[in-house]
Each structure stands twice: as structure tokens, then as C-alpha cells.
Write a protein that holds these residues in place. Structure first.
Motif, PDB file in Angstrom:
ATOM      1  N   ALA A  24      21.997  -4.791   2.208  1.00 20.29           N
ATOM      2  CA  ALA A  24      20.922  -3.830   2.437  1.00 20.29           C
ATOM      3  C   ALA A  24      21.408  -2.403   2.210  1.00 20.29           C
ATOM      4  O   ALA A  24      20.704  -1.587   1.595  1.00 20.29           O
ATOM      5  N   LEU A  25      22.606  -2.083   2.687  1.00 23.43           N
ATOM      6  CA  LEU A  25      23.141  -0.736   2.506  1.00 23.43           C
ATOM      7  C   LEU A  25      23.407  -0.428   1.037  1.00 23.43           C
ATOM      8  O   LEU A  25      23.183   0.699   0.580  1.00 23.43           O
ATOM      9  N   VAL A  26      23.870  -1.431   0.286  1.00 28.13           N
ATOM     10  CA  VAL A  26      24.071  -1.252  -1.163  1.00 28.13           C
ATOM     11  C   VAL A  26      22.727  -0.975  -1.842  1.00 28.13           C
ATOM     12  O   VAL A  26      22.611  -0.065  -2.674  1.00 28.13           O
ATOM     13  N   ALA A  27      21.698  -1.740  -1.468  1.00 27.32           N
ATOM     14  CA  ALA A  27      20.364  -1.545  -2.044  1.00 27.32           C
ATOM     15  C   ALA A  27      19.799  -0.178  -1.669  1.00 27.32           C
ATOM     16  O   ALA A  27      19.192   0.510  -2.504  1.00 27.32           O
ATOM     17  N   MET A  28      19.994   0.231  -0.423  1.00 25.72           N
ATOM     18  CA  MET A  28      19.488   1.527   0.030  1.00 25.72           C
ATOM     19  C   MET A  28      20.156   2.676  -0.727  1.00 25.72           C
ATOM     20  O   MET A  28      19.508   3.655  -1.109  1.00 25.72           O
ATOM     21  N   GLU A  29      21.446   2.546  -0.946  1.00 27.37           N
ATOM     22  CA  GLU A  29      22.166   3.592  -1.687  1.00 27.37           C
ATOM     23  C   GLU A  29      21.654   3.679  -3.125  1.00 27.37           C
ATOM     24  O   GLU A  29      21.444   4.779  -3.659  1.00 27.37           O
ATOM     25  N   ASP A  30      21.425   2.532  -3.745  1.00 31.65           N
ATOM     26  CA  ASP A  30      20.921   2.511  -5.121  1.00 31.65           C
ATOM     27  C   ASP A  30      19.536   3.160  -5.201  1.00 31.65           C
ATOM     28  O   ASP A  30      19.258   3.961  -6.099  1.00 31.65           O
ATOM     29  N   ILE A  31      18.676   2.826  -4.247  1.00 29.21           N
ATOM     30  CA  ILE A  31      17.306   3.357  -4.244  1.00 29.21           C
ATOM     31  C   ILE A  31      17.300   4.866  -4.011  1.00 29.21           C
ATOM     32  O   ILE A  31      16.609   5.621  -4.710  1.00 29.21           O
ATOM     33  N   THR A  32      18.073   5.334  -3.028  1.00 34.39           N
ATOM     34  CA  THR A  32      18.097   6.773  -2.737  1.00 34.39           C
ATOM     35  C   THR A  32      18.753   7.575  -3.849  1.00 34.39           C
ATOM     36  O   THR A  32      18.373   8.722  -4.107  1.00 34.39           O
ATOM     37  N   GLU A  37       0.839  -1.205   0.000  1.00 31.10           N
ATOM     38  CA  GLU A  37       0.000   0.000   0.000  1.00 31.10           C
ATOM     39  C   GLU A  37       0.874   1.256   0.000  1.00 31.10           C
ATOM     40  O   GLU A  37       0.592   2.232  -0.693  1.00 31.10           O
ATOM     41  N   LEU A  38       1.942   1.223   0.771  1.00 27.02           N
ATOM     42  CA  LEU A  38       2.871   2.356   0.806  1.00 27.02           C
ATOM     43  C   LEU A  38       3.555   2.554  -0.542  1.00 27.02           C
ATOM     44  O   LEU A  38       3.746   3.689  -0.995  1.00 27.02           O
ATOM     45  N   CYS A  39       3.912   1.458  -1.174  1.00 28.53           N
ATOM     46  CA  CYS A  39       4.549   1.555  -2.491  1.00 28.53           C
ATOM     47  C   CYS A  39       3.601   2.156  -3.527  1.00 28.53           C
ATOM     48  O   CYS A  39       4.035   2.872  -4.439  1.00 28.53           O
ATOM     49  N   ASP A  40       2.306   1.870  -3.390  1.00 25.73           N
ATOM     50  CA  ASP A  40       1.316   2.441  -4.300  1.00 25.73           C
ATOM     51  C   ASP A  40       1.225   3.954  -4.149  1.00 25.73           C
ATOM     52  O   ASP A  40       0.980   4.673  -5.113  1.00 25.73           O
ATOM     53  N   LYS A  41       1.397   4.433  -2.899  1.00 24.23           N
ATOM     54  CA  LYS A  41       1.221   5.854  -2.608  1.00 24.23           C
ATOM     55  C   LYS A  41       2.497   6.670  -2.748  1.00 24.23           C
ATOM     56  O   LYS A  41       2.462   7.847  -3.077  1.00 24.23           O
ATOM     57  N   LEU A  42       3.631   6.049  -2.445  1.00 29.53           N
ATOM     58  CA  LEU A  42       4.897   6.775  -2.372  1.00 29.53           C
ATOM     59  C   LEU A  42       5.930   6.191  -3.319  1.00 29.53           C
ATOM     60  O   LEU A  42       5.755   5.114  -3.867  1.00 29.53           O
ATOM     61  N   GLY A  43       7.025   6.909  -3.456  1.00 27.22           N
ATOM     62  CA  GLY A  43       8.125   6.397  -4.265  1.00 27.22           C
ATOM     63  C   GLY A  43       9.000   5.473  -3.449  1.00 27.22           C
ATOM     64  O   GLY A  43      10.184   5.739  -3.239  1.00 27.22           O
ATOM     65  N   CYS A  44       8.402   4.381  -2.972  1.00 31.06           N
ATOM     66  CA  CYS A  44       9.130   3.424  -2.116  1.00 31.06           C
ATOM     67  C   CYS A  44       9.577   2.210  -2.916  1.00 31.06           C
ATOM     68  O   CYS A  44       8.922   1.810  -3.883  1.00 31.06           O
ATOM     69  N   GLU A  45      10.673   1.621  -2.486  1.00 29.37           N
ATOM     70  CA  GLU A  45      11.113   0.324  -3.008  1.00 29.37           C
ATOM     71  C   GLU A  45      11.429  -0.563  -1.812  1.00 29.37           C
ATOM     72  O   GLU A  45      12.138  -0.148  -0.893  1.00 29.37           O
ATOM     73  N   ILE A  46      10.891  -1.783  -1.819  1.00 27.98           N
ATOM     74  CA  ILE A  46      10.971  -2.664  -0.657  1.00 27.98           C
ATOM     75  C   ILE A  46      12.287  -3.433  -0.610  1.00 27.98           C
ATOM     76  O   ILE A  46      12.742  -3.987  -1.609  1.00 27.98           O
ATOM     77  N   ILE A  47      12.879  -3.465   0.584  1.00 29.89           N
ATOM     78  CA  ILE A  47      14.019  -4.333   0.887  1.00 29.89           C
ATOM     79  C   ILE A  47      13.541  -5.309   1.950  1.00 29.89           C
ATOM     80  O   ILE A  47      13.117  -4.907   3.030  1.00 29.89           O
ATOM     81  N   ASN A  53      14.231   7.644  -4.727  1.00 27.35           N
ATOM     82  CA  ASN A  53      13.148   6.903  -4.082  1.00 27.35           C
ATOM     83  C   ASN A  53      13.477   6.628  -2.615  1.00 27.35           C
ATOM     84  O   ASN A  53      14.582   6.882  -2.146  1.00 27.35           O
ATOM     85  N   VAL A  54      12.491   6.066  -1.896  1.00 27.51           N
ATOM     86  CA  VAL A  54      12.627   5.815  -0.466  1.00 27.51           C
ATOM     87  C   VAL A  54      12.775   4.316  -0.207  1.00 27.51           C
ATOM     88  O   VAL A  54      11.890   3.543  -0.578  1.00 27.51           O
ATOM     89  N   PRO A  55      13.861   3.879   0.437  1.00 35.27           N
ATOM     90  CA  PRO A  55      13.977   2.464   0.814  1.00 35.27           C
ATOM     91  C   PRO A  55      12.959   2.138   1.910  1.00 35.27           C
ATOM     92  O   PRO A  55      12.883   2.842   2.915  1.00 35.27           O
ATOM     93  N   LEU A  56      12.195   1.087   1.694  1.00 31.12           N
ATOM     94  CA  LEU A  56      11.191   0.645   2.669  1.00 31.12           C
ATOM     95  C   LEU A  56      11.589  -0.747   3.144  1.00 31.12           C
ATOM     96  O   LEU A  56      11.469  -1.720   2.406  1.00 31.12           O
TER      97      LEU A  56
END
Length: 299
Positions: free
Chosen positions: A73-81, A14-24, A85-88
Motif C-alpha cells: 500500500a505504501l509503495v502504491a501511495m508513493e507512486d500515486i502521489t 464517484e470521488l474518482c470521477d470528481k477528483l484526481g484519485c486512484e483507488i487502493i 494524484n490522491v491515494p483513495l
């Protein structure tokens, strides 16, 4: 964050639908390929709506450390930001969260040869003997590690053999904390009985979806066994033992549900002492608004 069967995935999508989030994914069971039903892995349809990082990254014969999770996780977060986008982060493996947020102690990487020697000693003398050895070396670690927990017991002895320092000593030194502004939320039913009902219902759904066949397929490979972290996952261990003839199908279901409840209890124990966390009710109608407001998120 939240205990198993609390509704984390639904809220995350639901958050991904509303925001620019990407799930980890922050789940030590979802990392394994071919273990979909018993881990309640997000469906193909759910992953199409909201792709998950750190899912299906390892074969069940492989192991995955907390340090490896933190690095990935930190590599993924850096790529997303970097893409705006926002890492979720979504899951219930609390040790992963703690290492990611607070930093990690400088523990050595696992050594296959040392582990094989310890496993051979356990076969010859029993895990109780190895636990007694740990009591002499590192009483504090021995006090928190059960003699019937070969994975953590082996790791504590391995650390000492590799470094000549106890795990207790090394855990007192940590790397730097997470380099992000973190907003933390915990979702769970207000009534523990409701969570227990959801756990039992979900296991029944897993059985109908072919959980037994999934574990039979893993067993047929011939290279997997009960001492592996993957097969020790809640549900898989009990199903494996049932297929070994250790108990009846009814006993297997009861033991699997009981083990899942114990997992949820441990997760909730972690969360009760967690700092700077906002509680959400599984059945709350305004969870999305709360996350948006308390997280200072602007559309």
C-alpha cells in the motif's frame, strides 16, 4: 471505510470521477484471483472507470500478511502521489487500516515448516490442545483468539516459536506511522436493520450471478481447502461446506448471511472506537460534498 454492503465502492468511484484519485483496495478477500462473485469484487466496468490497486494479486492457495499489505500500500501511495494524484483507500479490513496508519509491530515472516508442524500437531491432538498451549505461553493472546480460529492461533504460536517472544510482547512495539496527512470517512446505513437487508439482498444476487459455480471451480482445482485464508472468507467457507454435504442449501444461505452480518458487526465495532473519523450515511445525498468539505479538498 465501512462495513460490508455499505456502499463504499459507489462513493469511491464517484470521488474518482470528481477528483484526481486512484483507488487502493483495503480488503483481504479482493486480493485473490478467481474469487469475484463471493467477494463482491468491483465489476470490470467499475474497474475500467476507476482502476483498483491490490486487487487480483494472489492465487487463492497463497497467503498475504498484514505486513505485506502495508508495504504494498505504501509503495502504491508513493507512486500515486509522485504523479500528483490522491491515494483513495477503500475497503473494510480494519486490521489493514490500523497497521497502515499506526504502524506495525516487528512480527517475523511466516515460516512454512513451523506452520506445517503446528498443523500436524493440530491434526493429532486437536486445536483445543494448541489453544491450551498458547494459554500457558501467552495468556493475553489466548484470551482474544478463539480455539476455532486456526489461522490466528497458528500465527500466535508460530511467532513464539520463531522469536521466543510472545505476540503480546511484540505487538507492544511498532514501526513509524503513515507518512501522510490522512482524512478518514466511514460510510454505513444509520439503521442496522437496513444493513442486514442489504447483506441478504446482495447474497441473493451473488447466488443468481453464479456463486456456487465459482466455488465449485475452486474446489475442482484440488489444491485448496478450508484451512486456507482464502476459503475461510465469509460465504466461501459456508458454500464449500454445503458442497461437502455438511448442510442443505437453505442452511448454507442462512449461515453465510449470518456470518456476513457478524463480519459487519465486527467492522462497526472497530469503527466506533476509531479516532478522527467522519461518519457518512449510505443514503446521504451530500456524501461527496461532505468528503470535499471535511477533507479540505479543492477542485
Amino acid at each position: 471505510m465501512g462495513p460490508t454492503a455499505s456502499g463504499k465502492t459507489d462513493l469511491a468511484i464517484e470521488l474518482c470521477d470528481k477528483l484526481g484519485c486512484e483507488i487502493i483496495s483495503v480488503d483481504s478477500a479482493l486480493i485473490y484471483k478467481g474469487m469475484d462473485i463471493g467477494t463482491a469484487k468491483p465489476s470490470a466496468e467499475e474497474q475500467l472507470k476507476a482502476p483498483h490497486r491490490l486487487i487480483d494479486i494472489l492465487d487463492p492457495a497463497q497467503s498475504y500478511s498484514v505486513a505485506e499489505f502495508r508495504k504494498d500500500a505504501l509503495v502504491a501511495m508513493e507512486d500515486i502521489t509522485n504523479r500528483g494524484n490522491v491515494p483513495l483507500l477503500v475497503g473494510g479490513t480494519m486490521m489493514y487500516y490500523k497497521a497502515l496508519i499506526d504502524g506495525l509491530s516487528p512480527l517475523p515472516e511466516s515460516d512454512k515448516n513451523v506452520r506445517l508442524k503446528l498443523e500436524a500437531q493440530a491434526k493429532e491432538y486437536g486445536w483445543e490442545a494448541l489453544h491450551n498451549r498458547l494459554k500457558e505461553i501467552d495468556p493475553l493472546s489466548a484470551a482474544r483468539i478463539h480455539p476455532n480460529d486456526p489461522q490466528r492461533l497458528t500465527r500466535a504460536l508460530e511467532v513464539y516459536l520463531l522469536t521466543n517472544r510472545t505476540m503480546t510482547d511484540l505487538l507492544a512495539t511498532k514501526t513509524s506511522p503513515i507518512p501522510y496527512d490522512v482524512k478518514q470517512f466511514c460510510i454505513a446505513p444509520n439503521d442496522r436493520k437496513v444493513l442486514h437487508q442489504r447483506i441478504a439482498l446482495r447474497f441473493d444476487m451473488m447466488m443468481k450471478a453464479g456463486f456456487r459455480e465459482e466455488v465449485e471451480k475452486l474446489r475442482d482445482r484440488g489444491d485448496l481447502h478450508l484451512d486456507l485464508p482464502s476459503i475461510r472468507c465469509v460465504g466461501y467457507r459456508q458454500m464449500w461446506q454445503y458442497l461437502d454435504g455438511d448442510f442443505t442449501e437453505k442452511e448454507m444461505q442462512e449461515k453465510a448471511i449470518a456470518a456476513t452480518r457478524q463480519l459487519a458487526k465486527r467492522q462497526l465495532t472497530w469503527l466506533r472506537s476509531w479516532e478522527n473519523i467522519h461518519p457518512l450515511d449510505t443514503f446521504g445525498k451530500d456524501n461527496l460534498d461532505k468528503v470535499m468539505t471535511l477533507g479540505d479538498i479543492q477542485l
